[in-house]
Motif scaffolding. Sequence first.
Motif, PDB file in Angstrom:
ATOM      1  N   ASN A   1       1.016  -1.021  -0.139  1.00 51.64           N
ATOM      2  CA  ASN A   1       0.126  -0.163  -0.023  1.00 51.64           C
ATOM      3  C   ASN A   1       0.473   1.130  -0.018  1.00 51.64           C
ATOM      4  O   ASN A   1       1.104   2.003   1.069  1.00 51.64           O
ATOM      5  N   PRO A   2       0.551   1.698  -0.824  1.00 57.24           N
ATOM      6  CA  PRO A   2       1.813   3.176  -1.231  1.00 57.24           C
ATOM      7  C   PRO A   2       1.315   4.211  -0.842  1.00 57.24           C
ATOM      8  O   PRO A   2       2.343   5.070  -0.420  1.00 57.24           O
ATOM      9  N   ILE A   3       0.583   3.806  -0.831  1.00 58.60           N
ATOM     10  CA  ILE A   3      -0.750   5.618  -0.337  1.00 58.60           C
ATOM     11  C   ILE A   3      -0.626   5.948   1.493  1.00 58.60           C
ATOM     12  O   ILE A   3      -0.357   6.311   1.443  1.00 58.60           O
ATOM     13  N   PHE A   4      -0.822   4.645   1.828  1.00 59.56           N
ATOM     14  CA  PHE A   4      -1.264   4.587   3.413  1.00 59.56           C
ATOM     15  C   PHE A   4      -0.341   3.771   3.739  1.00 59.56           C
ATOM     16  O   PHE A   4      -0.518   2.972   4.765  1.00 59.56           O
ATOM     17  N   SER A   5       1.215   4.378   3.439  1.00 59.67           N
ATOM     18  CA  SER A   5       2.071   3.147   4.087  1.00 59.67           C
ATOM     19  C   SER A   5       2.152   3.350   5.820  1.00 59.67           C
ATOM     20  O   SER A   5       1.531   4.086   6.503  1.00 59.67           O
ATOM     21  N   LYS A   6       3.584   2.208   6.248  1.00 61.12           N
ATOM     22  CA  LYS A   6       3.490   2.612   7.760  1.00 61.12           C
ATOM     23  C   LYS A   6       3.881   4.050   7.655  1.00 61.12           C
ATOM     24  O   LYS A   6       3.700   4.502   8.860  1.00 61.12           O
ATOM     25  N   GLU A   7       5.280   4.237   6.777  1.00 60.97           N
ATOM     26  CA  GLU A   7       5.665   5.831   7.334  1.00 60.97           C
ATOM     27  C   GLU A   7       4.566   6.661   7.055  1.00 60.97           C
ATOM     28  O   GLU A   7       4.581   7.713   8.398  1.00 60.97           O
TER      29      GLU A   7
ATOM     30  N   GLU B   1       1.329   6.451   7.983  1.00 59.41           N
ATOM     31  CA  GLU B   1       1.031   6.388   9.357  1.00 59.41           C
ATOM     32  C   GLU B   1       1.785   7.529  10.451  1.00 59.41           C
ATOM     33  O   GLU B   1       1.086   7.772  10.970  1.00 59.41           O
ATOM     34  N   LYS B   2       2.834   7.210  10.656  1.00 60.44           N
ATOM     35  CA  LYS B   2       3.774   7.037  11.743  1.00 60.44           C
ATOM     36  C   LYS B   2       3.726   8.566  11.399  1.00 60.44           C
ATOM     37  O   LYS B   2       3.774   9.631  12.860  1.00 60.44           O
TER      38      LYS B   2
ATOM     39  N   LYS C   1       1.794  13.896  13.889  1.00 62.02           N
ATOM     40  CA  LYS C   1       1.017  15.034  13.044  1.00 62.02           C
ATOM     41  C   LYS C   1       0.625  15.542  14.081  1.00 62.02           C
ATOM     42  O   LYS C   1       0.087  16.859  14.938  1.00 62.02           O
ATOM     43  N   PHE C   2      -0.713  14.202  14.701  1.00 57.31           N
ATOM     44  CA  PHE C   2      -1.674  14.783  15.642  1.00 57.31           C
ATOM     45  C   PHE C   2      -0.775  14.166  17.024  1.00 57.31           C
ATOM     46  O   PHE C   2      -2.230  15.472  17.580  1.00 57.31           O
TER      47      PHE C   2
END
Length: 114
Positions: free
Chosen positions: A83-89, A91-92, A97-98
């Motif tokens: 999943n290149p769009i929503f990768s683990k990186e 997500e991190k 940011k949040f």
Amino acid sequence: MEVMEKNNEKLQRAKERLKELKGFYWHLAAYIGVNSFISISSIIGRMSNGANFLDVLDFGTFAVWIFWGIGLFFHGMKVFSYNPIFSKEWEKRQIQKFMEKDRQEAEKFGRNGR
């Protein structure tokens, strides 16, 4: 006892992964078989009606290959965990940011409350 539960959990995950992989390979086999049959039937049918070989190689002949292929591509991406769009990186980065936004909000309200 805990070790057996972990091994059982790992076994269940492996079985589920194998089931997903088999499902993808069956999907791939159906894709190749059905689309080959449709394309060959279409080409033979059009050529028997007098069309030359270049006339049968139009979008309609291969449209099912293209659209079903898009679905097969996404199925493969899911099965092979790509999943290149929503990768683990990604997500991190979003979590950071949040967390930073929450920290800034807390500091802002902390200063106003004094």
